[in-house]
Design a protein around this motif. Structure first.
Motif, PDB file in Angstrom:
ATOM      1  N   ASN A 215       0.823  -1.212   0.000  1.00 20.50           N
ATOM      2  CA  ASN A 215       0.000   0.000   0.000  1.00 20.50           C
ATOM      3  C   ASN A 215       0.853   1.256   0.000  1.00 20.50           C
ATOM      4  N   GLU A 216       1.950   1.223   0.716  1.00 21.29           N
ATOM      5  CA  GLU A 216       2.862   2.374   0.719  1.00 21.29           C
ATOM      6  C   GLU A 216       3.418   2.613  -0.679  1.00 21.29           C
ATOM      7  N   TRP A 217       3.791   1.535  -1.364  1.00 15.30           N
ATOM      8  CA  TRP A 217       4.280   1.684  -2.731  1.00 15.30           C
ATOM      9  C   TRP A 217       3.205   2.292  -3.638  1.00 15.30           C
ATOM     10  N   ALA A 218       1.990   1.758  -3.531  1.00 13.26           N
ATOM     11  CA  ALA A 218       0.914   2.214  -4.410  1.00 13.26           C
ATOM     12  C   ALA A 218       0.540   3.673  -4.146  1.00 13.26           C
ATOM     13  N   THR A 219       0.289   4.025  -2.879  1.00 11.66           N
ATOM     14  CA  THR A 219      -0.159   5.382  -2.560  1.00 11.66           C
ATOM     15  C   THR A 219       0.929   6.414  -2.831  1.00 11.66           C
ATOM     16  N   SER A 220       2.183   6.040  -2.593  1.00  4.56           N
ATOM     17  CA  SER A 220       3.286   6.974  -2.866  1.00  4.56           C
ATOM     18  C   SER A 220       3.335   7.327  -4.344  1.00  4.56           C
ATOM     19  N   GLY A 221       3.214   6.328  -5.197  1.00  2.00           N
ATOM     20  CA  GLY A 221       3.248   6.579  -6.636  1.00  2.00           C
ATOM     21  C   GLY A 221       2.038   7.358  -7.113  1.00  2.00           C
ATOM     22  N   ILE A 222       0.866   7.036  -6.567  1.00  2.99           N
ATOM     23  CA  ILE A 222      -0.360   7.734  -6.951  1.00  2.99           C
ATOM     24  C   ILE A 222      -0.290   9.212  -6.579  1.00  2.99           C
ATOM     25  N   LYS A 223       0.254   9.509  -5.398  1.00  5.22           N
ATOM     26  CA  LYS A 223       0.358  10.913  -4.969  1.00  5.22           C
ATOM     27  C   LYS A 223       1.337  11.693  -5.842  1.00  5.22           C
ATOM     28  N   GLN A 224       2.346  11.021  -6.372  1.00  4.25           N
ATOM     29  CA  GLN A 224       3.252  11.679  -7.318  1.00  4.25           C
ATOM     30  C   GLN A 224       2.495  12.101  -8.575  1.00  4.25           C
ATOM     31  N   THR A 225       1.580  11.250  -9.036  1.00  5.77           N
ATOM     32  CA  THR A 225       0.787  11.588 -10.218  1.00  5.77           C
ATOM     33  C   THR A 225      -0.166  12.735  -9.917  1.00  5.77           C
ATOM     34  N   TYR A 226      -0.749  12.750  -8.708  1.00  2.80           N
ATOM     35  CA  TYR A 226      -1.598  13.876  -8.323  1.00  2.80           C
ATOM     36  C   TYR A 226      -0.815  15.189  -8.418  1.00  2.80           C
ATOM     37  N   ALA A 227       0.392  15.192  -7.861  1.00  2.00           N
ATOM     38  CA  ALA A 227       1.199  16.414  -7.869  1.00  2.00           C
ATOM     39  C   ALA A 227       1.507  16.840  -9.301  1.00  2.00           C
ATOM     40  N   ARG A 228       1.760  15.872 -10.149  1.00  2.00           N
ATOM     41  CA  ARG A 228       2.092  16.184 -11.552  1.00  2.00           C
ATOM     42  C   ARG A 228       0.913  16.817 -12.284  1.00  2.00           C
ATOM     43  N   THR A 229      -0.295  16.371 -11.973  1.00  2.00           N
ATOM     44  CA  THR A 229      -1.472  16.850 -12.697  1.00  2.00           C
ATOM     45  C   THR A 229      -2.182  18.020 -12.024  1.00  2.00           C
ATOM     46  N   GLY A 230      -1.649  18.498 -10.899  1.00  2.00           N
ATOM     47  CA  GLY A 230      -2.262  19.648 -10.235  1.00  2.00           C
ATOM     48  C   GLY A 230      -3.486  19.313  -9.418  1.00  2.00           C
ATOM     49  N   VAL A 231      -3.631  18.052  -9.020  1.00  2.00           N
ATOM     50  CA  VAL A 231      -4.770  17.600  -8.226  1.00  2.00           C
ATOM     51  C   VAL A 231      -4.372  17.531  -6.759  1.00  2.00           C
ATOM     52  N   SER A 232      -5.237  17.998  -5.879  1.00  2.00           N
ATOM     53  CA  SER A 232      -4.916  17.971  -4.446  1.00  2.00           C
ATOM     54  C   SER A 232      -6.165  17.649  -3.641  1.00  2.00           C
ATOM     55  N   PHE A 233      -5.942  17.275  -2.391  1.00  2.00           N
ATOM     56  CA  PHE A 233      -7.050  16.905  -1.507  1.00  2.00           C
ATOM     57  C   PHE A 233      -6.844  17.512  -0.126  1.00  2.00           C
ATOM     58  N   ASP A 234      -7.976  17.757   0.547  1.00  2.00           N
ATOM     59  CA  ASP A 234      -7.930  18.265   1.913  1.00  2.00           C
ATOM     60  C   ASP A 234      -7.831  17.132   2.923  1.00  2.00           C
ATOM     61  N   LYS A 235      -8.302  15.947   2.524  1.00  2.00           N
ATOM     62  CA  LYS A 235      -8.219  14.808   3.433  1.00  2.00           C
ATOM     63  C   LYS A 235      -8.284  13.501   2.649  1.00  2.00           C
ATOM     64  N   PHE A 236      -7.489  12.539   3.091  1.00  2.00           N
ATOM     65  CA  PHE A 236      -7.534  11.198   2.537  1.00  2.00           C
ATOM     66  C   PHE A 236      -8.249  10.285   3.531  1.00  2.00           C
ATOM     67  N   TYR A 237      -9.218   9.537   3.017  1.00  2.00           N
ATOM     68  CA  TYR A 237      -9.869   8.493   3.801  1.00  2.00           C
ATOM     69  C   TYR A 237      -9.376   7.147   3.280  1.00  2.00           C
ATOM     70  N   PHE A 238      -9.243   6.182   4.176  1.00  2.00           N
ATOM     71  CA  PHE A 238      -8.774   4.859   3.785  1.00  2.00           C
ATOM     72  C   PHE A 238      -9.832   3.822   4.174  1.00  2.00           C
ATOM     73  N   GLU A 239     -10.169   2.968   3.231  1.00  2.00           N
ATOM     74  CA  GLU A 239     -11.188   1.957   3.514  1.00  2.00           C
ATOM     75  C   GLU A 239     -10.812   1.092   4.712  1.00  2.00           C
ATOM     76  N   SER A 240      -9.515   0.869   4.883  1.00  2.00           N
ATOM     77  CA  SER A 240      -9.072   0.033   5.999  1.00  2.00           C
ATOM     78  C   SER A 240      -9.422   0.658   7.343  1.00  2.00           C
ATOM     79  N   GLU A 241      -9.683   1.978   7.339  1.00  2.00           N
ATOM     80  CA  GLU A 241     -10.006   2.673   8.577  1.00  2.00           C
ATOM     81  C   GLU A 241     -11.511   2.911   8.733  1.00  2.00           C
ATOM     82  N   THR A 242     -12.271   2.777   7.636  1.00  2.00           N
ATOM     83  CA  THR A 242     -13.695   3.101   7.700  1.00  2.00           C
ATOM     84  C   THR A 242     -14.605   1.882   7.606  1.00  2.00           C
ATOM     85  N   TYR A 243     -14.050   0.729   7.156  1.00  2.00           N
ATOM     86  CA  TYR A 243     -14.933  -0.413   6.931  1.00  2.00           C
ATOM     87  C   TYR A 243     -15.521  -0.938   8.240  1.00  2.00           C
ATOM     88  N   LEU A 244     -14.766  -0.825   9.336  1.00  2.00           N
ATOM     89  CA  LEU A 244     -15.282  -1.304  10.619  1.00  2.00           C
ATOM     90  C   LEU A 244     -16.455  -0.448  11.093  1.00  2.00           C
TER      91      LEU A 244
END
Length: 637
Positions: A288-317
């Motif tokens: 997951n660290e590998w995947a999210t790190s790479g995805i956030k690099q693409t966000y930065a490249r395309t000018g996309v940003s977020f105020d908060k990240f939610y993770f299913e692993s934290e909300t499914y319960l």
């Protein structure tokens, strides 16, 4: 032009109310906001057309007669106010208005010069249309088993652009991203890593992982020279190859209906993950660290940003907790197989065979499904940030999902469910066909952008513009993003679309690079005229000289920008802004062709200054508009 157009409505409303009074009619007064303002089909008929059809029944008069009476009242009792606005004339059942060009130009261009970056955010009364509105918007929502692809790029562009449009209209916006970092699809990539990249592939048996499995790091993205999310995506493709090989073997053995060992192992890993198996969690955390790190690099490249990240692993319960409480309260029921379900026939209709339709909320083994997680996430979000509206930017293939999700949340008693909205968008494909992640035929987002960048770089080199643009690689990257985002956003969100990389990079026609070129061209004009001692003149005496048809048409288009932003914010549709900016660029091109600036300066410096004022205002509107549709503005190109 919005102010003068609004004045037209106010004056006609006043005239209608005088007519009602003169006729002693016992009917409600006409509100200015109820006046319909249209643009006549022929410019010679005027700049604003106001139909009288809707007043015929109330006033008991034919529309042409009403229009005639309104003109008489305006000419006599409202003359002073009307003269400042324009000339009011009757055209059949319409009251048409030829606006006062000098007043209009001064009002429009003066407002743009005064508000600059904020132009577009205020209506005719100086208010922001969505002031006080709190909008949470969810978009992107990637899976951590693959990198972002072309489909994500349309989602990201829509989400980021809609967010910027809403902010421009005065809304308070909170951008969230739900990272789908749990589920059997994640386990599939994990299993492929164990088989192909870890130090202990022997721990994988036909029945699953042996009890003494210990995760040991083997290959890494760095060791293989791969972007980290790309590496995880490659593992997902490897799983599919493994599964297919096993499926073929089962079919050859006459056991085609049996699940493959790979599938059984992946499912078992998910169960172990939910139990808290330490080694499975360790492997999951790393991938997951590998995947999210790479995805956030693409966000930065395309000018996309977020105020908060939610993770299913934290909300499914949270979702499971809500479902179990709903089970106690009778909202859900336990089926014979042990799964927890709800009847959703009221929301989705009956099955084809006429039977009731049920939705599984918890599987028979107690694990969550997507809708369970979405319920937990929605409840958590409302507690985190009390929104007026929550917008989900998700593909049209999930319309059923959201219809059912909103229905269940309503059944659970959450009153804010009525403020949930699914911004559904169509599929995006390439000329060669539909993409499939598991088969490795998706177009990687970074690869696509790099390909567009290389194409733009080649175009710059071919035109010999390397020195002129300063940093060719940086400019080429911005041209690539402009080409990509404009192409993705110029189509109404609900429509499916075909992304053609070659067409998107064209410097002619309705494309991002064409709009970027117009911005750079205007910037060059303003620089060169400044060097020759000319500057924009916003004085009313200078702007009153803007009488040419091309000048007036361009000024009118510029005045429409606040209304375009307001409409785009209301409809959550960036294509309205994209296509408007193309209209502005076309109008400027005609203006610049028909109305020279430098050559006219010798005969009439004030006129040259007024035309420069127009050019500067076009630059401001282009810059503001391109920003909300994620197209970088270029000073040189």
């Amino acid at each position: 032009m919005a102010d003068l157009r609004s004045s037209c409505g106010i004056i006609v409303a006043d005239a209608l109310n005088i007519l009602i009074k003169n006729k002693a009619l016992q009917v409600p007064a006409v509100e200015a906001s109820s006046i319909v303002l249209e643009t006549p089909p022929d410019a010679s008929m005027g700049d604003v057309g106001i139909p009288m059809f809707s007043f015929a029944k109330v006033l008991r008069m034919g529309p042409p007669v009403i229009a005639s009476e309104v003109i008489k009242i305006i000419s006599s009792e409202l003359k002073a106010q009307a003269d400042q606005t324009g000339t009011f004339v009757q055209t059949g059942p319409y009251v048409n208005v030829k606006l006062n060009k000098a007043s209009a130009a001064s009002a429009i261009l003066g407002k743009i010069a005064e508000q600059k970056d904020a132009f577009g955010s205020f209506d005719a009364d100086g208010n922001k249309p969505l002031a006080g509105r709190r909008v949470m918007i969810e978009f992107s929502s990637p899976n951590t088993n693959k990198p972002l692809h072309l489909g994500h790029l349309r989602n990201d562009a829509l989400g980021e652009s809609v967010s910027r449009i809403l902010k421009a209209a005065g809304a308070e916006v909170f951008k969230v991203d739900l990272i789908n970092n749990r589920g059997v699809h994640i386990c599939k990539s994990m299993l492929a890593y164990i088989v192909n990249h870890s130090c202990h592939p022997e721990y994988v048996t036909e029945k699953g992982l042996s009890p003494d499995y210990v995760f040991t790091l083997g290959d890494t993205p760095e060791s293989l020279g791969l972007k980290s999310d790309r590496f995880v995506g490659d593992c997902y493709v490897e799983f599919e190859k493994l599964r297919k090989a096993q499926a073929d073997a089962l079919e050859a053995a006459g056991k085609a209906e049996e699940p493959t060992p790979a599938e059984l192992t992946a499912q078992g890993m998910l169960v172990e993950w939910e139990k808290g198996n330490a080694e499975i969690r360790k492997l999951w955390q790393q991938m997951n660290e590998w995947a999210t790190s790479g995805i956030k690099q693409t966000y930065a490249r395309t000018g996309v940003s977020f105020d908060k990240f939610y993770f299913e692993s934290e909300t499914y319960l949270k979702g499971k907790e809500i479902i179990l409480k709903g089970l106690e309260d009778g909202v859900f029921f336990k089926a014979e197989d042990g799964s927890v379900r709800i009847d959703v026939t009221e929301a989705s209709g009956k099955n084809k065979d006429g039977s009731e339709q049920y939705k599984v909320m918890l599987r028979k083994d107690g694990t969550s499904v997507y809708i369970t997680q979405d319920i937990g996430t929605a409840v958590s979000r409302h507690a985190d940030w009390n929104f007026n509206q929550l917008v989900y930017v998700v593909g049209s293939e999930q319309q059923y999902h959201f219809k059912v999700l909103f229905y269940i949340l309503r059944k659970l008693g959450y009153e804010w469910t009525d403020n949930l909205y699914h911004l559904s968008y169509g599929m995006v494909n390439l000329p060669e066909g539909k993409m499939k992640s598991r088969e490795g035929t998706v177009v990687d987002a970074d690869d696509l952008i790099s390909s567009l960048r290389d194409g733009a770089l080649a175009e710059i080199a071919e035109k010999g513009r390397e020195e002129a643009v300063g940093t060719p690689e940086e400019v080429a990257e911005k041209v690539a993003l402009g080409a990509l985002h404009y192409f993705l956003l110029q189509t109404t969100p609900t429509k499916d679309m075909m992304f053609n990389p070659k067409e998107s990079l064209s410097f002619n026609g309705n494309t991002g690079p064409y709009l970027q070129y117009m911005g750079a061209r205007i910037s060059s004009i303003l620089r060169k005229t400044a060097e020759s001692g000319l500057s924009p003149d916003f004085g009313e005496d200078a702007l009153s000289l803007l009488t040419d048809g091309a000048e007036w048409e361009l000024v009118k288009v510029l005045g429409d920008y606040p209304a375009v932003i307001a409409k785009a914010a209301k409809e959550l549709d960036p294509s309205l802004v994209a296509n408007y900016l193309y209209d502005v660029s076309k109008a400027f091109s005609k203006f610049y062709h028909d109305c020279p600036i430098i050559s006219v300066a010798e005969q009439n410096k004030k006129l040259a200054g007024a035309r420069l004022a127009v050019a500067e205002c076009v630059r401001t509107v282009l810059k503001n508009g391109l920003n909300v549709i994620l197209v970088p503005f270029l000073e040189t190109m």
